[in-house]
Design a protein around this motif. Structure first.
Motif, PDB file in Angstrom:
ATOM      1  N   UNK A 142       0.862  -1.186   0.000  1.00 27.94           N
ATOM      2  CA  UNK A 142       0.000   0.000   0.000  1.00 27.94           C
ATOM      3  C   UNK A 142       0.896   1.233   0.000  1.00 27.94           C
ATOM      4  N   UNK A 143       0.362   2.339  -0.558  1.00 26.62           N
ATOM      5  CA  UNK A 143       1.098   3.590  -0.446  1.00 26.62           C
ATOM      6  C   UNK A 143       0.154   4.777  -0.353  1.00 26.62           C
ATOM      7  N   UNK A 144       0.685   5.861   0.177  1.00 29.85           N
ATOM      8  CA  UNK A 144       0.025   7.167   0.218  1.00 29.85           C
ATOM      9  C   UNK A 144       0.929   8.137  -0.525  1.00 29.85           C
ATOM     10  N   UNK A 145       0.348   8.911  -1.436  1.00 31.39           N
ATOM     11  CA  UNK A 145       1.160   9.801  -2.265  1.00 31.39           C
ATOM     12  C   UNK A 145       1.279  11.187  -1.640  1.00 31.39           C
ATOM     13  N   UNK A 146       2.221  11.953  -2.187  1.00 29.93           N
ATOM     14  CA  UNK A 146       2.417  13.338  -1.747  1.00 29.93           C
ATOM     15  C   UNK A 146       1.223  14.221  -2.066  1.00 29.93           C
ATOM     16  N   UNK A 147       0.322  13.750  -2.915  1.00 31.45           N
ATOM     17  CA  UNK A 147      -0.868  14.544  -3.246  1.00 31.45           C
ATOM     18  C   UNK A 147      -1.714  14.841  -2.019  1.00 31.45           C
ATOM     19  N   UNK A 148      -1.593  14.051  -0.960  1.00 37.51           N
ATOM     20  CA  UNK A 148      -2.404  14.244   0.235  1.00 37.51           C
ATOM     21  C   UNK A 148      -1.978  15.460   1.053  1.00 37.51           C
ATOM     22  N   UNK A 149      -0.825  16.066   0.730  1.00 41.44           N
ATOM     23  CA  UNK A 149      -0.349  17.187   1.548  1.00 41.44           C
ATOM     24  C   UNK A 149      -0.068  18.439   0.733  1.00 41.44           C
ATOM     25  N   UNK A 150      -0.600  18.509  -0.498  1.00 43.32           N
ATOM     26  CA  UNK A 150      -0.407  19.706  -1.317  1.00 43.32           C
ATOM     27  C   UNK A 150      -1.757  20.213  -1.814  1.00 43.32           C
ATOM     28  N   UNK A 151      -1.816  21.530  -2.049  1.00 40.29           N
ATOM     29  CA  UNK A 151      -2.993  22.090  -2.712  1.00 40.29           C
ATOM     30  C   UNK A 151      -2.936  21.821  -4.204  1.00 40.29           C
ATOM     31  N   UNK A 152      -1.755  21.953  -4.786  1.00 40.87           N
ATOM     32  CA  UNK A 152      -1.546  21.705  -6.209  1.00 40.87           C
ATOM     33  C   UNK A 152      -0.227  20.966  -6.382  1.00 40.87           C
TER      34      UNK A 152
END
Length: 669
Positions: A142-152
């Motif tokens: 499983x992974x979580x991407x950096x998209x979860x901590x950026x607005x864009x």
């Protein structure tokens, strides 16, 4: 194409992580692997899941669409057998190559434990077992991407390992800039703080922070990179970075084996409150983030049991109140309603519960958003209703608020620095609406607690607003109400009901506090109600406005508090006539809000249905809402504003107002 066999309701979007307005991940697809997972704003917040069964890789969560990772897209997916949404848990079941995989996403939003409710943690549990009588070697990624901590995704991110001790391995990603509380608005995502992936230490565990290319490496070899990516910092969109964990289940037989991971978010500061940053409620005793993560891991087994017990009880209660379809809707609404808020502690330790007007205008602590949501919180913990109201009382008592009626909001999320709605121009205010809302909410919370001390603390404002309704509420001037998308309206019959019930609520508070003025206000409310019946009557129903033609009508949802408060200001025939008329005007996906359009509001539809005198009538009125959720082509978190003919979303999504669907669980007082 695999068929979903065991889930009655097809949710338009399934909550996976549901913590607060920023930490929020959904699957807007029939199958968890059909699309990328997203934030509630529909922007990508991707998480990925791959399983290797006897060395053969298959996808079960998310997608990868980068050109150099095209082979991952070509991985065969497991067959999704079912998806089940319960109040605190969304559970998927998959099958492939003799293995059953159950993936459960749980956020423990238990209202009787406010520190737990405010904890920025969501659990992902993976259970595997053999279903063909053979042993299979199983690894799960499983992974979580950096998209979860950026607005864009053009924002640069950094990453590191977290110091959490020997029990838990934790990784984190955050923006390089860290503009804490700097981004204000509606269609926004958080770009400060850090998203975490934390996993308990176990035999064969692998973890890595690296580009998403490691998905292919795992698919091919079952291995993650030995070292974390060193090209730090870089833009989130540039060779995207993700935090990954691999669980080695070893030889898997018929006995289920289980592993779990924690998705978490450290927002550092949560809300700006009249110029001062406030922290999430769980921090009030000084616990560090690392201590919180360890506690979250230590309590996992206990919380699985507590959440399962809560799910069973709430589903049973809601089924008894309104049938299985009604229970489905409450299960889908529960996490959304709570997670559209942020729970923080004020400077004096007081509880503050801030809503965000999602996909509306981004306002924070909006009174006419709190009002429809309160049934869930009256049912679960009235302290949260007080937490909604305190920011409004504080602002209304300040020199910044110059009107003699109640404010609409206290800012734009996450900045609660004063009202922003309509640029504070008089013509865009909601005088009757917000005064009525605050008085009804105050009466409701005090009645449900059996104590009016909270009202006593704010008695001057409540008295001022009751006097305003007494003078202006019978026949409202041309103004907005909570249904502001429909525009200004004069002589609004439903808004007049709110004023009358608000005055009645004030009389109840007077009685609870021994104030002799209560009798006079109750008499006024009764006289106004009598006049209302005469003025609004259209024969077999009641009009949209006092001066409109008899063929106009509207959902008189505010009337429900007359019964709940035991005021009985209006004859029972009013509700009976209205219910018959609503059924006669019903379209495929529900009864419209009023005679001007075919759209409706889900919260007001359920409130209106709650006035029915039989369970059969109630179910007749709310069942089309279930069909809307099941059939709408608008794949978004539960929208409260949709068209009853086309079944399409008009606007709004992921709003707290779906807490209003819990009104039938409230007892009359």
């Amino acid at each position: 194409m695999a068929q979903i066999l065991t889930q009655t309701l097809r949710p338009p979007s399934v909550p996976l992580i549901a913590v607060d307005p920023y930490f929020s991940v959904w699957s807007a697809a029939d199958r968890l692997y059909d699309e990328h997972t997203t934030h509630w704003t529909n922007k990508r917040n991707s998480m990925a899941g791959i399983i290797r069964i006897d060395g053969k890789p298959r996808r079960f969560m998310g997608k990868v669409d980068l050109a150099d990772l095209a082979r991952v897209n070509e991985l065969p997916a497991m067959e999704q057998i079912s998806v089940k949404v319960e109040p605190l848990t969304s559970t998927y079941v998959f099958e492939a190559d003799g293995i059953e995989l159950e993936a459960a996403f749980m956020t423990p939003l238990l209202q009787d434990d406010l520190e737990l409710l405010s904890r920025p943690v969501s659990y992902m549990t993976f259970r595997v077992r053999s279903i063909d009588g053979k042993a299979h070697r199983v690894q799960l990624y499983i992974d979580l991407s950096a998209e979860l901590c950026v607005h864009a995704t053009d924002q640069a991110v950094t990453w590191s390992r977290a110091e959490t001790g020997e029990r838990v391995a934790a990784m984190r990603i955050g923006t390089e800039e860290q503009p804490i509380l700097g981004r204000i608005g509606d269609d926004t995502r958080i770009d400060w703080g850090y998203v975490y992936l934390a996993v308990p230490q176990s035999e064969g565990l692998q973890t890595a922070i690296h580009s998403a290319k490691m998905r292919m490496r795992f698919a091919d070899s079952g291995q993650l990179p030995e070292k974390d990516d060193e090209a730090c910092p870089r833009e989130a969109a540039d060779d995207p970075v993700a935090m990954a964990a691999v669980f080695d289940f070893g030889e898997t037989g018929e006995q289920p084996l289980s592993r779990y991971a924690i998705a978490a978010y450290d927002d550092i500061h949560a809300i700006e409150y009249f110029g001062k940053p406030l922290d999430a409620y769980w921090r009030k005793a000084g616990m560090t983030y690392e201590e919180m993560l360890n506690q979250a891991a230590e309590q996992y087994d206990e919380l699985v049991v507590r959440c399962a017990d809560f799910n069973r009880k709430l589903i049973h209660e809601s089924t008894q109140a309104g049938g299985e379809k009604y229970a489905d809707m409450l299960s889908l609404a529960y996490r959304q309603a709570i997670a559209a808020h942020k729970l923080v502690a004020g400077e004096q330790g007081e509880l503050l519960f801030f809503s965000k007007e999602n996909f509306s205008n981004g306002c924070i602590a909006t009174v006419d958003v709190s009002y429809p949501s309160i049934p869930l919180f009256l049912h679960g913990n009235p302290e949260l209703v007080k937490g909604m109201m305190r920011p409004i009382f504080k602002y209304a008592a300040s020199e910044e608020w110059t009107f003699d009626f109640a404010p609409h909001d206290v800012g734009c999320y996450p900045a609660a620095n004063g009202q922003v709605y309509g640029e504070n121009k008089l013509e865009y205010q909601m005088p009757i609406e917000e005064c009525g809302n605050m008085l009804i909410m105050a009466a409701a919370v005090c009645l449900y607690e059996g104590n009016a001390e909270f009202a006593r603390e704010h008695w001057e404002l409540l008295t001022r607003w009751a006097a305003y309704l007494k003078e202006h509420g019978m026949d409202p001037a041309n103004q907005l109400c909570t249904d502001d998308f429909a525009g200004h309206l004069a002589h609004n019959a439903n808004l007049s009901i709110k004023a009358i019930i608000g005055i009645g609520g004030y009389s109840i508070l007077c009685s609870m506090l021994g104030d002799p003025e209560g009798e006079a206000y109750l008499t006024t409310a009764q006289e106004m109600a009598d006049k209302w019946v005469e003025t609004a009557s259209a024969g077999d129903h009641y009009k949209l406005t006092f001066d409109s033609s008899p063929d106009t009508w509207s959902l008189k949802y505010n009337l429900v508090w007359d019964r709940l408060f035991g005021l009985h200001l209006f004859p029972t025939s009013v509700a009976e006539d209205e219910i018959r008329h609503y059924l006669a005007k019903q379209n495929e996906f529900g009864t419209p809000l009023d005679s001007r359009s075919t759209y409706t509001k889900a919260d007001w539809l359920v409130w209106s249905a709650s006035m029915a005198t039989s369970k059969e009538q109630f179910e007749q009125l709310v069942e089309p809402l279930w069909h809307f959720l099941n059939e709408t082509p608008s794949r978004v978190p539960f929208t409260d504003w949709y068209d009853t003919v086309s079944g399409k979303q008009i606007g709004f999504q992921n709003r707290s107002v779906v807490g209003g669907l819990f009104l039938p669980l409230l007892k009359a007082l």
